[in-house]
Design a protein around this motif. Sequence first.
Motif, PDB file in Angstrom:
ATOM      1  N   ALA A  71     -19.330   3.966-103.428  1.00  0.00           N
ATOM      2  CA  ALA A  71     -20.773   4.190-103.551  1.00  0.00           C
ATOM      3  C   ALA A  71     -21.346   4.865-102.315  1.00  0.00           C
ATOM      4  CB  ALA A  71     -21.478   2.867-103.810  1.00  0.00           C
ATOM      5  N   ILE A  72     -20.830   4.544-101.130  1.00  0.00           N
ATOM      6  CA  ILE A  72     -21.402   5.114 -99.907  1.00  0.00           C
ATOM      7  C   ILE A  72     -20.691   6.394 -99.468  1.00  0.00           C
ATOM      8  CG2 ILE A  72     -22.153   2.854 -99.131  1.00  0.00           C
ATOM      9  CD1 ILE A  72     -19.861   2.822 -97.151  1.00  0.00           C
ATOM     10  N   ALA A  73     -19.576   6.738-100.111  1.00  0.00           N
ATOM     11  CA  ALA A  73     -18.847   7.952 -99.757  1.00  0.00           C
ATOM     12  C   ALA A  73     -19.615   9.180-100.237  1.00  0.00           C
ATOM     13  CB  ALA A  73     -17.455   7.921-100.389  1.00  0.00           C
ATOM     14  N   PRO A  74     -19.435  10.330 -99.573  1.00  0.00           N
ATOM     15  CA  PRO A  74     -20.115  11.563-100.015  1.00  0.00           C
ATOM     16  C   PRO A  74     -19.708  11.934-101.436  1.00  0.00           C
ATOM     17  CG  PRO A  74     -19.139  11.833 -97.828  1.00  0.00           C
ATOM     18  CD  PRO A  74     -18.623  10.535 -98.362  1.00  0.00           C
ATOM     19  N   ALA A  75     -20.633  12.524-102.147  1.00  0.00           N
ATOM     20  CA  ALA A  75     -20.349  12.953-103.519  1.00  0.00           C
ATOM     21  C   ALA A  75     -19.363  14.113-103.506  1.00  0.00           C
ATOM     22  CB  ALA A  75     -21.642  13.375-104.216  1.00  0.00           C
ATOM     23  N   VAL A  76     -18.573  14.177-104.554  1.00  0.00           N
ATOM     24  CA  VAL A  76     -17.638  15.285-104.713  1.00  0.00           C
ATOM     25  C   VAL A  76     -18.434  16.575-104.856  1.00  0.00           C
ATOM     26  CG1 VAL A  76     -15.831  16.246-106.198  1.00  0.00           C
ATOM     27  CG2 VAL A  76     -15.953  13.770-105.778  1.00  0.00           C
ATOM     28  N   GLY A  79     -20.139  19.674-106.033  1.00  0.00           N
ATOM     29  CA  GLY A  79     -20.560  20.060-107.369  1.00  0.00           C
ATOM     30  C   GLY A  79     -21.099  18.907-108.194  1.00  0.00           C
ATOM     31  N   GLN A  80     -21.056  17.687-107.645  1.00  0.00           N
ATOM     32  CA  GLN A  80     -21.576  16.527-108.356  1.00  0.00           C
ATOM     33  C   GLN A  80     -22.835  15.999-107.673  1.00  0.00           C
ATOM     34  OE1 GLN A  80     -18.727  13.355-108.790  1.00  0.00           O
ATOM     35  NE2 GLN A  80     -17.908  14.202-110.696  1.00  0.00           N
ATOM     36  N   ARG A  81     -23.638  15.281-108.444  1.00  0.00           N
ATOM     37  CA  ARG A  81     -24.764  14.534-107.887  1.00  0.00           C
ATOM     38  C   ARG A  81     -24.488  13.045-108.093  1.00  0.00           C
ATOM     39  NH1 ARG A  81     -30.596  16.779-109.452  1.00  0.00           N
ATOM     40  NH2 ARG A  81     -31.116  15.469-107.654  1.00  0.00           N
ATOM     41  N   LYS A  82     -24.861  12.255-107.112  1.00  0.00           N
ATOM     42  CA  LYS A  82     -24.576  10.825-107.142  1.00  0.00           C
ATOM     43  C   LYS A  82     -25.879  10.050-107.197  1.00  0.00           C
ATOM     44  CE  LYS A  82     -23.226   8.998-103.337  1.00  0.00           C
ATOM     45  NZ  LYS A  82     -22.444   8.569-102.145  1.00  0.00           N
ATOM     46  N   ILE A  83     -25.905   9.048-108.095  1.00  0.00           N
ATOM     47  CA  ILE A  83     -27.043   8.123-108.171  1.00  0.00           C
ATOM     48  C   ILE A  83     -26.517   6.747-107.788  1.00  0.00           C
ATOM     49  CG2 ILE A  83     -28.810   7.100-109.633  1.00  0.00           C
ATOM     50  CD1 ILE A  83     -28.557   9.544-111.472  1.00  0.00           C
ATOM     51  N   VAL A  84     -26.919   6.253-106.627  1.00  0.00           N
ATOM     52  CA  VAL A  84     -26.474   4.949-106.148  1.00  0.00           C
ATOM     53  C   VAL A  84     -27.542   3.915-106.499  1.00  0.00           C
ATOM     54  CG1 VAL A  84     -25.789   3.572-104.156  1.00  0.00           C
ATOM     55  CG2 VAL A  84     -25.172   5.992-104.266  1.00  0.00           C
ATOM     56  N   LEU A  85     -27.168   2.945-107.315  1.00  0.00           N
ATOM     57  CA  LEU A  85     -28.066   1.845-107.679  1.00  0.00           C
ATOM     58  C   LEU A  85     -27.734   0.671-106.766  1.00  0.00           C
ATOM     59  CD1 LEU A  85     -27.709   2.089-111.583  1.00  0.00           C
ATOM     60  CD2 LEU A  85     -29.379   3.234-110.111  1.00  0.00           C
ATOM     61  N   THR A 134     -30.556  -0.945 -94.546  1.00  0.00           N
ATOM     62  CA  THR A 134     -30.301  -0.678 -93.138  1.00  0.00           C
ATOM     63  C   THR A 134     -28.801  -0.604 -92.913  1.00  0.00           C
ATOM     64  OG1 THR A 134     -30.347  -3.052 -92.667  1.00  0.00           O
ATOM     65  CG2 THR A 134     -32.396  -1.847 -92.351  1.00  0.00           C
ATOM     66  N   SER A 135     -28.401  -0.169 -91.743  1.00  0.00           N
ATOM     67  CA  SER A 135     -27.006  -0.114 -91.283  1.00  0.00           C
ATOM     68  C   SER A 135     -26.170   0.878 -92.074  1.00  0.00           C
ATOM     69  CB  SER A 135     -26.345  -1.494 -91.331  1.00  0.00           C
ATOM     70  OG  SER A 135     -27.033  -2.395 -90.517  1.00  0.00           O
ATOM     71  N   LEU A 136     -26.074   0.694 -93.391  1.00  0.00           N
ATOM     72  CA  LEU A 136     -25.252   1.581 -94.208  1.00  0.00           C
ATOM     73  C   LEU A 136     -25.898   2.958 -94.323  1.00  0.00           C
ATOM     74  CD1 LEU A 136     -24.110  -0.599 -97.226  1.00  0.00           C
ATOM     75  CD2 LEU A 136     -22.708   0.242 -95.349  1.00  0.00           C
ATOM     76  N   THR A 137     -25.080   3.961 -94.219  1.00  0.00           N
ATOM     77  CA  THR A 137     -25.543   5.314 -94.474  1.00  0.00           C
ATOM     78  C   THR A 137     -24.904   5.803 -95.760  1.00  0.00           C
ATOM     79  OG1 THR A 137     -25.819   5.823 -92.127  1.00  0.00           O
ATOM     80  CG2 THR A 137     -25.599   7.683 -93.635  1.00  0.00           C
ATOM     81  N   VAL A 138     -25.730   6.059 -96.756  1.00  0.00           N
ATOM     82  CA  VAL A 138     -25.245   6.611 -98.022  1.00  0.00           C
ATOM     83  C   VAL A 138     -25.381   8.126 -97.908  1.00  0.00           C
ATOM     84  CG1 VAL A 138     -25.492   6.626-100.527  1.00  0.00           C
ATOM     85  CG2 VAL A 138     -26.000   4.543 -99.231  1.00  0.00           C
ATOM     86  N   GLU A 139     -24.259   8.796 -97.805  1.00  0.00           N
ATOM     87  CA  GLU A 139     -24.248  10.223 -97.528  1.00  0.00           C
ATOM     88  C   GLU A 139     -24.954  11.030 -98.623  1.00  0.00           C
ATOM     89  OE1 GLU A 139     -23.131  11.466 -94.823  1.00  0.00           O
ATOM     90  OE2 GLU A 139     -21.971   9.839 -93.937  1.00  0.00           O
TER      91      GLU A 139
END
Length: 861
Positions: free
Chosen positions: A261-266, A268-274, A281-286
């Motif tokens: 979930a927190i890794a960069p999207a592949v 050409g793709q878009r990522k929706i993190v629920l 805080t702390s976590l960076t969702v790329e």
Amino acid sequence: MTNINLPIDDVLGELMDTLSDHTNAILIAPPGSGKTTRVPLALLHASWLGDRRILMLEPRRLAAKSVAAYMARQLGEQAGETVGYRVKMDTRVSKRTRIEVVTEGVLTSMLQQDPSLDGVGAVLFDEFHERSLHADLGLALCLQAQQLFREEMRLLVMSATMDAEPVSQILNHAPVIRGEGRMYPVETVYYPGHGAERLEDRTVRAVKQALQDHDGDMLVFLPGAGEIRRAERKLRESGLSPGVRVAPLYGNLPQAAQEAAIAPAVSGQRKIVLSTSIAETSLTVEGVRVVIDSGLMRVPRFSPRTGMTRLETVPVSRASADQRRGRAGRTAPGVCYRLWTEQEDRRLPPRSTPEVLEADLAPLALELAAWGVGDPAELAWLDLPPVPAYRQARELLHLLGAIAETGAVTPHGRRMAALGMHPRLAHMVLRAEGLGLARIACDLAAMLGERDVAVRTGGRAKTDADLSSRLAMLQEARTWRGADLPDTLGGMEIDPAICRRVIAEADHALAALRTEGSGRGAFEAPREEDNETSAAEVSAVEMCGVLLGFAYPDRIGQQRSIGKFTLANGRGAEVSEGQQLAAEPYLVAAELDDQGTESKVYLGAGISLEQINRYFADIIREEQSVYWDREAQTVRTFTVRKIGAVLIQETPSQSPDPELMLQALLDGIRQGGHKLLPWTKGDRLLQSRMSFMHKYDPANWPDVSDESLLNHLEDWLAPHVYGMRNRSDLQKIQIGHILSELIPWEQRQELDRLVPLQLTVPSGSRITLDYSDPEQPVLAARLQELFGMKETPRIAGGRVPVTIHLLSPARRPVQVTQDLASFWEHAYFEVKKDLKGRYPKHYWPDNPLEAEATNRTKPRK
């Protein structure tokens, strides 16, 4: 280390200089400034650190591992070399490790094992504004450790949104360093719901709108896993394009799913993190350019009144809303959809309530007892733990045998603290160990500590509340080792990911139990043989209720009617109709909703009376039950064995306590009133005469009114009914004699003189006075008997005139007066005129003052 410049770099020099001159400091820097990953690496080169280690606390496991891995990459290493981490069930450290990123519970455990934190040069508290219970406790313990053992140890508190002044004060007025952030502009869009629109529907509508209007990945904040799963299902059903991937993110997900979930999207793709607030805080969702915020979060709320914790969904604070919004502007301009109105936005509380003010304090109380502190006030706190909740926590620890009467931790309590579980679960596991049921107890502890393995709908499991069926299912799941679990086991719809996590937690707990006190470290992986399940434990599912009773002795319940139970703590509990558990004579409730007078039981197990007598003899209290049977009008006496409000056994008492019998008898008299006592007319007359004197001289005469006598039965009646038990016995007492004993002999004489029982009238008759109304004592006499009585008689030493009821020959009242002379002079002749025609044979003189009084029809000649 990376050459990319971050905003925190501008204040690193000031921070280094401050920590060279001070042992404590506070760093305030916005999200994305780089404080979490840059500061620990910079401190490695501080001269005061030497070769000692740095501990950095993160509030969540995923954040700890992610941060450690990121810092390790900056050094060109893997986690476990210069930078490592310690979290529950996973440790990557080595002899080379200088920075250990740990979760807060791990720090507490390390302090308990070594209060001086030997070899540690600095402790960093990251994201301290979240004010978790463990963070507050860790800081309090570190401050005392610094004061007592390690004056040179540095403490650094870091946050993005914290009010620094109160923290500075408890850190001995520590200096505050403030850094700037690098935030791209974020547009705020208020996107409220339509009428009664469900949260997941509003969320999906906002996601679809954002996908259409904006580029980049999306981070959606929802309050809990249930909302995330429902939103995920609706998004998939809505027909997303193939290039859009939905990724849930919450604490109970498998590690691989969280990392994905927190890794960069592949490309050409878009990522929706629920996500829950885990990504706040702390976590960076790329790659996030869009944030959709529900404005809600789920928090545990503990009730000292019931002793239970429930999860509540509450609005986020202003600080949290701003943190979430900021996630959209970390790498480029972004947008934040807030699923509420601007009016609602203005009503958000400024900050979240610290967990210490609302949480179950039993774990905290056990840690403090193991630390050697009985009163939290001995330590420095930002917010002192509330007294009622802390007192209740100590009472629970005493019930579990973790602390002695003195409050000192017991050896059993130390073992409980070492296991790192909630005290209830730790006590259960240790008790089970002595019965050879360690595996099944660890399974139970893992299930109770994690989310329910059974799939729930609207907070309720689709299966029944019986935990023993879940235990059986978990044992079956173990046979699928190495294979994918199905969605249904043992006829129960399960969550395979949660099931796997529970098994891993149980294995870890069993390993910790078996290595506790041995040479193996508390954070090492369990041995392969620990995963074996004995045949004896397979059949021990029937012991589920016993094990639950060890953890929740205050929630052992007795059936009142089908599905209705009374718990040992006095609360009511209800099992939904149709469940097998509803028919059990006794049960143990592990999870309840704590709503209303009858809490719904979500998880529990049956327990037999035989098991209660066998395994809970140490908490069964034997006492005498003595009470008044209103229907039989007698005192009943029984010897009862109870666990709190739960009745285990009741037998007739052979030698009841006479004091308890007396109290029950007096209670019965209060319930039934004076009709239970053998009052005579004479007794009532004496009572009224004494009441008359009390009215005019309350300081010297007792109050013997009915109300006062019932309120003070212990004072006047108890000595005379000692040993009696029913209404028949009460008929033997003499109320008048007892009342007369309330005044000394001299007053009895005075009573006869001042408040005579009878008055002699001119006819010679002695007429009893009526004192039922102390305001107006009454002399009721036929008119002919008072001829010649010129003045109204007075009593109480002449202070009170008697009220005279003048009666006709048929003894019917014809006149009431306190002025007899006036009656003879004025009213008599009218009365005579009226009565003479009706009573012609009676004596009606023209001059009543000179006439002869008579109690006959006419005077004797």
